[in-house]
Design a protein around this motif. Structure first.
Motif, short mmCIF file in Angstrom:
data_model
loop_
_atom_site.label_atom_id
_atom_site.label_comp_id
_atom_site.label_asym_id
_atom_site.label_seq_id
_atom_site.Cartn_x
_atom_site.Cartn_y
_atom_site.Cartn_z
N VAL A 98 18.50 114.46 -30.15
CA VAL A 98 17.63 114.81 -31.89
C VAL A 98 17.43 114.51 -33.23
O VAL A 98 19.16 114.20 -34.09
N LYS A 99 16.47 114.00 -33.52
CA LYS A 99 16.48 112.75 -34.94
C LYS A 99 16.03 113.89 -36.19
O LYS A 99 15.18 115.36 -35.90
N VAL A 100 17.06 113.88 -36.66
CA VAL A 100 17.51 115.19 -37.76
C VAL A 100 16.51 115.68 -38.62
O VAL A 100 16.00 113.70 -38.86
N ARG A 101 15.36 115.89 -39.61
CA ARG A 101 14.59 115.45 -40.17
C ARG A 101 14.39 116.94 -41.41
O ARG A 101 15.03 117.38 -41.76
N VAL A 102 14.59 115.90 -43.04
CA VAL A 102 14.94 117.10 -43.71
C VAL A 102 13.74 117.07 -44.44
O VAL A 102 12.07 117.38 -44.53
N LYS A 103 13.33 119.05 -45.00
CA LYS A 103 12.35 119.53 -45.62
C LYS A 103 12.00 118.37 -46.70
O LYS A 103 12.28 118.37 -46.76
N ALA A 104 10.62 119.11 -46.19
CA ALA A 104 9.76 118.23 -47.40
C ALA A 104 10.15 118.62 -48.92
O ALA A 104 9.65 117.52 -49.89
N ASP A 105 10.72 120.01 -49.09
CA ASP A 105 11.18 120.01 -50.52
C ASP A 105 12.80 119.73 -50.79
O ASP A 105 12.98 119.84 -52.21
N GLY A 106 13.49 119.06 -49.80
CA GLY A 106 14.61 118.89 -49.75
C GLY A 106 15.72 119.84 -49.38
O GLY A 106 16.70 119.91 -50.23
N SER A 107 15.40 121.30 -49.76
CA SER A 107 16.05 121.81 -50.00
C SER A 107 17.86 122.22 -48.38
O SER A 107 17.62 123.05 -48.39
N GLY A 108 16.95 120.89 -47.50
CA GLY A 108 17.65 121.67 -46.78
C GLY A 108 16.52 120.70 -45.26
O GLY A 108 16.29 120.17 -45.26
N VAL A 109 18.22 120.76 -44.30
CA VAL A 109 17.61 120.20 -42.96
C VAL A 109 16.09 121.20 -42.20
O VAL A 109 16.86 122.80 -42.23
N ASP A 110 15.00 120.32 -41.54
CA ASP A 110 14.57 121.15 -40.98
C ASP A 110 14.43 121.97 -39.34
O ASP A 110 15.20 120.99 -38.17
N LEU A 111 14.74 123.19 -39.49
CA LEU A 111 15.54 123.79 -37.56
C LEU A 111 14.78 123.89 -36.83
O LEU A 111 14.34 124.12 -35.91
N ALA A 112 13.31 124.22 -37.62
CA ALA A 112 12.45 124.68 -36.87
C ALA A 112 11.68 124.12 -34.76
O ALA A 112 11.68 122.84 -35.40
N ASN A 113 11.89 125.17 -33.92
CA ASN A 113 12.04 124.15 -33.00
C ASN A 113 12.47 123.19 -33.04
O ASN A 113 12.19 121.97 -31.67
N VAL A 114 13.70 122.94 -32.85
CA VAL A 114 14.91 122.07 -32.46
C VAL A 114 15.70 122.73 -31.60
O VAL A 114 16.51 123.56 -31.46
N HIS A 170 19.47 128.58 -40.99
CA HIS A 170 20.10 128.06 -42.56
C HIS A 170 21.45 128.26 -43.11
O HIS A 170 21.48 126.94 -43.46
N GLN A 171 21.64 129.30 -42.71
CA GLN A 171 23.06 129.32 -44.07
C GLN A 171 24.71 128.62 -42.96
O GLN A 171 24.58 129.25 -41.87
N ASP A 172 25.10 128.12 -43.37
CA ASP A 172 26.10 127.36 -43.02
C ASP A 172 26.64 128.46 -43.35
O ASP A 172 27.62 128.67 -44.73
N ILE A 173 28.56 128.68 -42.60
CA ILE A 173 29.71 129.48 -42.81
C ILE A 173 29.93 128.48 -43.62
O ILE A 173 31.01 127.34 -42.49
N GLU A 174 30.94 128.40 -44.41
CA GLU A 174 31.56 126.94 -44.75
C GLU A 174 33.36 127.56 -44.13
O GLU A 174 33.64 128.31 -44.05
N LEU A 207 29.94 127.32 -52.18
CA LEU A 207 29.08 126.09 -52.48
C LEU A 207 27.53 125.77 -52.70
O LEU A 207 27.06 127.04 -52.11
N GLU A 208 26.95 125.35 -53.29
CA GLU A 208 24.99 125.10 -54.07
C GLU A 208 24.89 123.31 -52.91
O GLU A 208 25.32 122.78 -54.37
N VAL A 209 24.15 123.53 -51.82
CA VAL A 209 23.47 122.07 -52.29
C VAL A 209 22.33 121.83 -52.70
O VAL A 209 21.03 122.56 -53.08
#
Length: 252
Positions: A15-31, A93-97, A219-221
């Motif tokens: 899958v080609k990863v897409r970044v959210k428009a607001d830059g807050s993370g990666v878009d996971l909708a329907n991925v 969207h929460q990644d367990i570190e 960590l804070e992205v």
């Protein structure tokens, strides 16, 4: 011997990863999501050890959201005997570190008492390459990272590992943590009959609280952005012009 294999749910590598428009993370909708490729290699290696008579049971473990059940079912369809899901987040969207993952895995290992843990060397979503090493440190176990080949010799594991200069063969006392590199094996495809059988295999569900582990992010992205587009190349008529251009740009 029991073999424990941690697996992670990640965006499918095709899958080609897409970044959210607001830059807050990666878009996971329907991925499309799937098992981390390095973890798939780890599952395959554990199953091969069982088929060779060097392991009696393969247990797959995943830590994250409830949807990771699908990832565990894939491991069961490949040939794992049972699975354990530790629900540690509600938001996909929460990644367990890695440290939290390693602490939870230590709790699972204390309960299950495996003789060997085979994990992927890293996850393709965050590329941290830290969980296996942290887990070995918490347990005080031997570790062999970036495994290219794995063999069991009595109470020792012989691991050929990939290093910068080539290949290095080491012998570690078990119980041990081994992290799988890309060339360890080629994972099998789960057949339809095995996919059906996987639905009946045991899958236990627990929570991070059961192991007393705080999974709050350390960590804070700050921002997520697309990599810069590659600039167009420049054609040159001959070698002399090429060398001149390289000198001009300070490359040679």
């Amino acid at each position: 011997m029991k073999v424990l294999v941690p697996v992670k749910r990640v965006i499918d590598y095709n899958v080609k990863v897409r970044v959210k428009a607001d830059g807050s993370g990666v878009d996971l909708a329907n991925v499309k999501m799937s098992m981390n490729p390095f973890d798939e290699i780890a599952v395959e290696e554990a199953i091969r050890l069982k088929e060779a008579g060097k392991a009696e049971e393969v247990v797959a473990v995943s830590i994250g959201v409830k949807q990771a059940q699908e990832t565990l079912r894939t491991a069961l369809a490949m040939g794992a005997d049972r699975a354990i899901l530790i629900v540690a987040a509600d938001d996909v969207h929460q990644d367990i570190e890695p440290l939290a993952v390693a602490k939870i895995l230590k709790g699972v290992i204390d309960e299950e008492q495996p003789g060997l843990v085979i994990a992927g060397k890293q996850a393709i979503d965050n590329d941290m390459n830290a969980t296996g090493q942290m887990l070995a440190a918490l347990l005080g176990w031997s570790q062999a990272t970036f495994a290219n080949e794995l063999d069991i010799d009595g109470d020792h594991a012989i691991v050929k590992r990939e290093v910068d200069g080539g290949l290095q063969t080491i012998k570690v006392k078990m119980p041990a943590i081994v992290t799988a590199d890309l060339r360890l094996n080629e994972p099998r495809y789960a057949s339809l009959p095995n996919i059906m059988k996987a639905k009946k295999k045991p899958l236990d569900e627990k929570t991070a609280d059961d192991y007393g582990v705080d999974v709050s992010p350390r960590l804070e992205v700050v921002k997520t952005s697309e990599p810069e587009a590659r600039k167009a190349g420049e054609m040159v008529p001959d070698v002399d012009t090429l060398v001149a251009k390289l000198k001009e740009k300070g490359i040679v």
